[in-house]
Motif scaffolding. Sequence first.
Motif, PDB file in Angstrom:
ATOM      1  N   VAL A  34      42.534  63.145  47.669  1.00  0.00           N
ATOM      2  CA  VAL A  34      41.175  62.129  47.504  1.00  0.00           C
ATOM      3  C   VAL A  34      39.962  63.142  47.566  1.00  0.00           C
ATOM      4  N   ALA A  35      39.207  63.164  46.626  1.00  0.00           N
ATOM      5  CA  ALA A  35      38.092  63.888  46.658  1.00  0.00           C
ATOM      6  C   ALA A  35      36.754  63.048  46.824  1.00  0.00           C
ATOM      7  N   GLY A  36      36.859  61.843  46.581  1.00  0.00           N
ATOM      8  CA  GLY A  36      35.806  60.779  46.640  1.00  0.00           C
ATOM      9  C   GLY A  36      36.397  59.375  46.265  1.00  0.00           C
ATOM     10  N   TYR A  37      35.338  58.568  45.690  1.00  0.00           N
ATOM     11  CA  TYR A  37      35.499  57.244  45.410  1.00  0.00           C
ATOM     12  C   TYR A  37      34.765  56.411  44.517  1.00  0.00           C
ATOM     13  N   MET A  38      35.337  55.641  43.851  1.00  0.00           N
ATOM     14  CA  MET A  38      34.374  54.890  42.894  1.00  0.00           C
ATOM     15  C   MET A  38      34.448  53.301  43.242  1.00  0.00           C
ATOM     16  N   LEU A  39      33.235  52.814  43.206  1.00  0.00           N
ATOM     17  CA  LEU A  39      33.299  51.215  43.269  1.00  0.00           C
ATOM     18  C   LEU A  39      33.080  50.646  41.768  1.00  0.00           C
ATOM     19  N   ALA A  40      33.814  49.904  41.473  1.00  0.00           N
ATOM     20  CA  ALA A  40      33.820  49.570  39.912  1.00  0.00           C
ATOM     21  C   ALA A  40      33.524  48.085  39.994  1.00  0.00           C
ATOM     22  N   LEU A  41      32.375  47.651  39.274  1.00  0.00           N
ATOM     23  CA  LEU A  41      31.825  46.185  39.235  1.00  0.00           C
ATOM     24  C   LEU A  41      31.886  45.641  37.847  1.00  0.00           C
ATOM     25  N   SER A  42      32.608  44.710  37.937  1.00  0.00           N
ATOM     26  CA  SER A  42      32.726  43.864  36.421  1.00  0.00           C
ATOM     27  C   SER A  42      31.576  43.000  36.121  1.00  0.00           C
ATOM     28  N   TRP A  43      31.022  42.955  34.879  1.00  0.00           N
ATOM     29  CA  TRP A  43      30.192  41.897  34.394  1.00  0.00           C
ATOM     30  C   TRP A  43      30.879  40.628  34.207  1.00  0.00           C
ATOM     31  N   SER A  44      31.020  39.508  34.907  1.00  0.00           N
ATOM     32  CA  SER A  44      31.933  38.641  34.677  1.00  0.00           C
ATOM     33  C   SER A  44      31.407  37.752  33.542  1.00  0.00           C
ATOM     34  N   ARG A  45      30.319  37.535  33.224  1.00  0.00           N
ATOM     35  CA  ARG A  45      29.833  36.871  32.022  1.00  0.00           C
ATOM     36  C   ARG A  45      30.558  37.462  30.613  1.00  0.00           C
ATOM     37  N   GLU A  46      30.558  38.404  30.595  1.00  0.00           N
ATOM     38  CA  GLU A  46      31.268  39.298  29.431  1.00  0.00           C
ATOM     39  C   GLU A  46      32.593  38.933  29.591  1.00  0.00           C
ATOM     40  N   GLN A  47      33.388  39.346  30.757  1.00  0.00           N
ATOM     41  CA  GLN A  47      34.859  39.117  30.792  1.00  0.00           C
ATOM     42  C   GLN A  47      35.142  37.738  30.335  1.00  0.00           C
ATOM     43  N   CYS A  48      34.460  36.625  30.704  1.00  0.00           N
ATOM     44  CA  CYS A  48      34.699  35.117  30.672  1.00  0.00           C
ATOM     45  C   CYS A  48      34.228  34.339  29.130  1.00  0.00           C
ATOM     46  N   PHE A  83      29.821  33.224  38.499  1.00  0.00           N
ATOM     47  CA  PHE A  83      29.905  34.524  38.681  1.00  0.00           C
ATOM     48  C   PHE A  83      28.901  35.481  37.860  1.00  0.00           C
ATOM     49  N   GLY A  84      28.426  36.589  38.559  1.00  0.00           N
ATOM     50  CA  GLY A  84      27.819  37.587  37.898  1.00  0.00           C
ATOM     51  C   GLY A  84      28.600  38.632  38.055  1.00  0.00           C
ATOM     52  N   PHE A  85      28.185  39.510  38.889  1.00  0.00           N
ATOM     53  CA  PHE A  85      29.160  40.863  39.034  1.00  0.00           C
ATOM     54  C   PHE A  85      30.113  40.669  40.332  1.00  0.00           C
ATOM     55  N   VAL A  86      31.235  40.977  39.729  1.00  0.00           N
ATOM     56  CA  VAL A  86      32.511  40.700  40.573  1.00  0.00           C
ATOM     57  C   VAL A  86      33.047  42.114  40.834  1.00  0.00           C
ATOM     58  N   LEU A  87      33.774  42.386  41.873  1.00  0.00           N
ATOM     59  CA  LEU A  87      34.165  43.587  42.067  1.00  0.00           C
ATOM     60  C   LEU A  87      35.563  43.809  41.664  1.00  0.00           C
ATOM     61  N   HIS A  88      35.608  44.724  40.600  1.00  0.00           N
ATOM     62  CA  HIS A  88      37.057  45.278  39.947  1.00  0.00           C
ATOM     63  C   HIS A  88      37.842  45.843  41.053  1.00  0.00           C
ATOM     64  N   GLY A  89      37.234  46.871  41.723  1.00  0.00           N
ATOM     65  CA  GLY A  89      37.943  47.484  42.517  1.00  0.00           C
ATOM     66  C   GLY A  89      37.195  48.804  43.391  1.00  0.00           C
ATOM     67  N   LEU A  90      37.751  49.113  44.257  1.00  0.00           N
ATOM     68  CA  LEU A  90      37.409  50.545  44.983  1.00  0.00           C
ATOM     69  C   LEU A  90      38.649  51.305  44.848  1.00  0.00           C
ATOM     70  N   TRP A  91      38.162  52.579  43.975  1.00  0.00           N
ATOM     71  CA  TRP A  91      39.276  53.492  43.555  1.00  0.00           C
ATOM     72  C   TRP A  91      38.922  54.778  44.388  1.00  0.00           C
ATOM     73  N   PRO A  92      40.031  55.308  44.789  1.00  0.00           N
ATOM     74  CA  PRO A  92      40.096  56.907  45.541  1.00  0.00           C
ATOM     75  C   PRO A  92      40.056  57.609  43.981  1.00  0.00           C
ATOM     76  N   GLU A 127      31.026  46.895  32.615  1.00  0.00           N
ATOM     77  CA  GLU A 127      31.210  47.386  34.107  1.00  0.00           C
ATOM     78  C   GLU A 127      29.906  48.128  34.214  1.00  0.00           C
ATOM     79  N   VAL A 128      29.783  48.365  35.827  1.00  0.00           N
ATOM     80  CA  VAL A 128      28.825  49.111  36.357  1.00  0.00           C
ATOM     81  C   VAL A 128      29.984  49.950  37.384  1.00  0.00           C
ATOM     82  N   ARG A 129      29.724  51.175  37.336  1.00  0.00           N
ATOM     83  CA  ARG A 129      30.618  51.774  38.321  1.00  0.00           C
ATOM     84  C   ARG A 129      29.706  52.922  38.882  1.00  0.00           C
ATOM     85  N   ILE A 130      29.916  52.813  40.380  1.00  0.00           N
ATOM     86  CA  ILE A 130      29.310  53.702  41.531  1.00  0.00           C
ATOM     87  C   ILE A 130      30.042  55.026  41.991  1.00  0.00           C
ATOM     88  N   CYS A 131      29.685  55.958  41.700  1.00  0.00           N
ATOM     89  CA  CYS A 131      30.365  57.168  42.253  1.00  0.00           C
ATOM     90  C   CYS A 131      30.111  57.576  43.841  1.00  0.00           C
TER      91      CYS A 131
END
Length: 246
Positions: A55-69, A89-98, A213-217
Amino acid sequence: MSLKSIWILPIAALLATSTAPQPATGQAWQCKAPANLSRPVPEIAKPNEVRRTPVAGYMLALSWSREQCRGRERDPEMAIQCNGNIGDFGFVLHGLWPEAAGPDYPQWCRKASVLSRKIVADNICMTPSVQLLQHEWAKHGTCMARKPETYFGAAKLLFQALTFPDMNRLSRQGEKDGLVTAKVLADAFADNNDGLPANAIRVQTNRKGWLEEVRICLDRKFKPEACPAFAKGAPEKAQIKIWRGG
């Protein structure tokens, strides 16, 4: 609590322990877990899918629920997220990824237990899909923590610390002048979160240019850092459209 203040919390130490704090749910003001939540089904990786890269870092992945739905309000598989019964829902958490030092991120590191109904209920307002919670724990969480409570606790701390930009305003601005780009959205996130640089953000769109989605490194200490070159995203100048729903 701001995203910057979260860095002083021992998230890395938290992931090394067996328990995690349970903050309030991400959209508790409008969401309450239903009483009849089912348990997910197990997810088991194929042998060739297992990767235990460092593991060298992480990514926080946020899905825009309005588009998903969009168009899926009556889809049984998307009911919790999209039918409006437990929240809008607006943004929801897709996941926290290593993440790894290259594109071959670790995944499916250990056999995953089936999440209890309590864990599902504790996190359904952050990630409003029973099976997605199981998937994220099995594919990503097992490479970060020994227990799902720890993994979701760390994810929730990060998710709760974010302040989201006015997506309704950005959506209408894009309709009016067509000048909302991936960079404009990344800058809006940066402006609303002290210490979050725009170059730590990747914006994901579908083929028609709608925000997905919006993803944060994040680095190994969960501090935002510039995304590596291999992190995919829309070009800065790419125009994006934001579905408001309705």
